[in-house]
Design an enzyme around this catalytic site. Sequence first.
Site, PDB file in Angstrom:
ATOM      1  N   ASP A  19       0.838  -1.203   0.000  1.00  0.00           N
ATOM      2  CA  ASP A  19       0.000   0.000   0.000  1.00  0.00           C
ATOM      3  C   ASP A  19       0.873   1.253   0.000  1.00  0.00           C
ATOM      4  OD1 ASP A  19      -2.309   1.485   0.058  1.00  0.00           O
ATOM      5  OD2 ASP A  19      -2.631   1.262   2.215  1.00  0.00           O
TER       6      ASP A  19
ATOM      7  N   HIS B 120       2.811   3.268  -9.001  1.00  0.00           N
ATOM      8  CA  HIS B 120       2.695   1.825  -9.233  1.00  0.00           C
ATOM      9  C   HIS B 120       3.959   1.290  -9.925  1.00  0.00           C
ATOM     10  CE1 HIS B 120      -1.292   1.984  -7.720  1.00  0.00           C
ATOM     11  NE2 HIS B 120      -1.814   2.621  -8.758  1.00  0.00           N
TER      12      HIS B 120
ATOM     13  N   LEU C 219      11.411 -20.548  -3.957  1.00  0.00           N
ATOM     14  CA  LEU C 219      10.406 -19.679  -3.344  1.00  0.00           C
ATOM     15  C   LEU C 219       9.170 -19.755  -4.232  1.00  0.00           C
ATOM     16  CD1 LEU C 219       9.493 -17.259  -1.458  1.00  0.00           C
ATOM     17  CD2 LEU C 219      10.454 -15.740  -3.196  1.00  0.00           C
TER      18      LEU C 219
HETATM   19  C1  FPP Z   1      -1.624   0.194  -3.401  1.00  0.00           C
HETATM   20  O1  FPP Z   1      -1.258   1.544  -3.501  1.00  0.00           O
HETATM   21  C2  FPP Z   1      -1.093  -0.615  -4.506  1.00  0.00           C
HETATM   22  C3  FPP Z   1      -1.848  -1.179  -5.486  1.00  0.00           C
HETATM   23  C4  FPP Z   1      -3.309  -1.006  -5.575  1.00  0.00           C
HETATM   24  C5  FPP Z   1      -1.263  -1.991  -6.567  1.00  0.00           C
HETATM   25  C6  FPP Z   1       0.034  -2.699  -6.280  1.00  0.00           C
HETATM   26  C7  FPP Z   1       0.784  -2.807  -7.549  1.00  0.00           C
HETATM   27  C8  FPP Z   1       2.117  -2.799  -7.666  1.00  0.00           C
HETATM   28  C9  FPP Z   1       3.021  -2.803  -6.510  1.00  0.00           C
HETATM   29  C10 FPP Z   1       2.779  -2.761  -9.005  1.00  0.00           C
HETATM   30  C11 FPP Z   1       2.522  -3.906  -9.863  1.00  0.00           C
HETATM   31  C12 FPP Z   1       2.857  -5.204  -9.253  1.00  0.00           C
HETATM   32  C13 FPP Z   1       2.994  -6.330  -9.962  1.00  0.00           C
HETATM   33  C14 FPP Z   1       3.189  -7.641  -9.296  1.00  0.00           C
HETATM   34  C15 FPP Z   1       2.958  -6.297 -11.413  1.00  0.00           C
HETATM   35  P1  FPP Z   1      -2.419   2.638  -3.540  1.00  0.00           P
HETATM   36  O2  FPP Z   1      -2.631   3.027  -4.948  1.00  0.00           O
HETATM   37  O3  FPP Z   1      -3.618   2.116  -2.823  1.00  0.00           O
HETATM   38  O4  FPP Z   1      -1.739   3.792  -2.728  1.00  0.00           O
HETATM   39  P2  FPP Z   1      -2.461   4.921  -1.859  1.00  0.00           P
HETATM   40  O5  FPP Z   1      -3.173   4.217  -0.749  1.00  0.00           O
HETATM   41  O6  FPP Z   1      -1.312   5.758  -1.386  1.00  0.00           O
HETATM   42  O7  FPP Z   1      -3.373   5.650  -2.793  1.00  0.00           O
END
Ligand code: FPP
Length: 249
Positions: free
Chosen positions: A27, A44, A138
């Site tokens: 997050d 992201h 893993l």
């Molecule tokens: C949360 O941050 C993250 C996500 C919803 C997506 C996670 C994706 C990645 C780490 C990149 C892609 C990964 C792979 C495996 C291809 P948020 O957008 O909720 O952040 P915020 O709470 O600060 O708005």
Amino acid sequence: MNDPNIQELLTELQAGDVPRHVAVIMDGNGRWARERGLPRWEGHRAGMGAVREVVKGAAEARVDHLTLYAFSKENWGRPAREVNALMSLLEEYIAKERRNLVDNEIRVSVFGETERLPGSAQRAIRHLEEATAEGRRLWVHLAISYGSRSELVAASRVLAQRCKQGTLSPEQISEEELAAALYTAAWPDPDLLVRTSGELRISNFLLWQLAYAELYVTPVLWPDFGKRDLFEALLEYRRRERRFGRVEA
Ligand code: FPP
């Protein structure tokens, strides 16, 4: 690995127990981007770098299973531009990392309602799962289009169908039968849940499977989370006393 402190942490970890299964709620990508005046997708993209680090770190620390919450069912409600960016990143991650994952004997599986993903993403996932199927160092599980309540509803339907067909009686429904009907049937439950960016929530993630997991919340935003942060979480886990509801004799 050039940072001597990270090497020291790893040496310490390798000298004792580590959790078999670590689950992570990644997050804070959006906040990381906002702090820099960048669009959310840049957060992201930076988060993808953290995925790479943490997968490597988990393998080095000899964790057996790493589950990453990459995209929740609720995330379908984000603006189409952001959803599309996440799907593209997933395909890019797979294309970029596949060789490296195979070479490092890392197996990757994806779970969730993946039939909702664009066809190209579904094909990329299948290809990645097939290519890495022999990896034994893993096992990485990516939760994509995943929601825990839906998973439990689907499992309940499977059990109800079996009752209807006469292959199971209501009295035979047990924790084991239910667990066997979940996506996660073949893996141990997580021992440790890590959540970044300081939020104190489970967010519909592995509600059944996390029953006895130790929780570790760090204020670090996901794109900034690296091996050092992972190793610190693993060492903190070692200091916890797990009683599973019992008391010590
Ligand atoms: C949360 O941050 C993250 C996500 C919803 C997506 C996670 C994706 C990645 C780490 C990149 C892609 C990964 C792979 C495996 C291809 P948020 O957008 O909720 O952040 P915020 O709470 O600060 O708005």
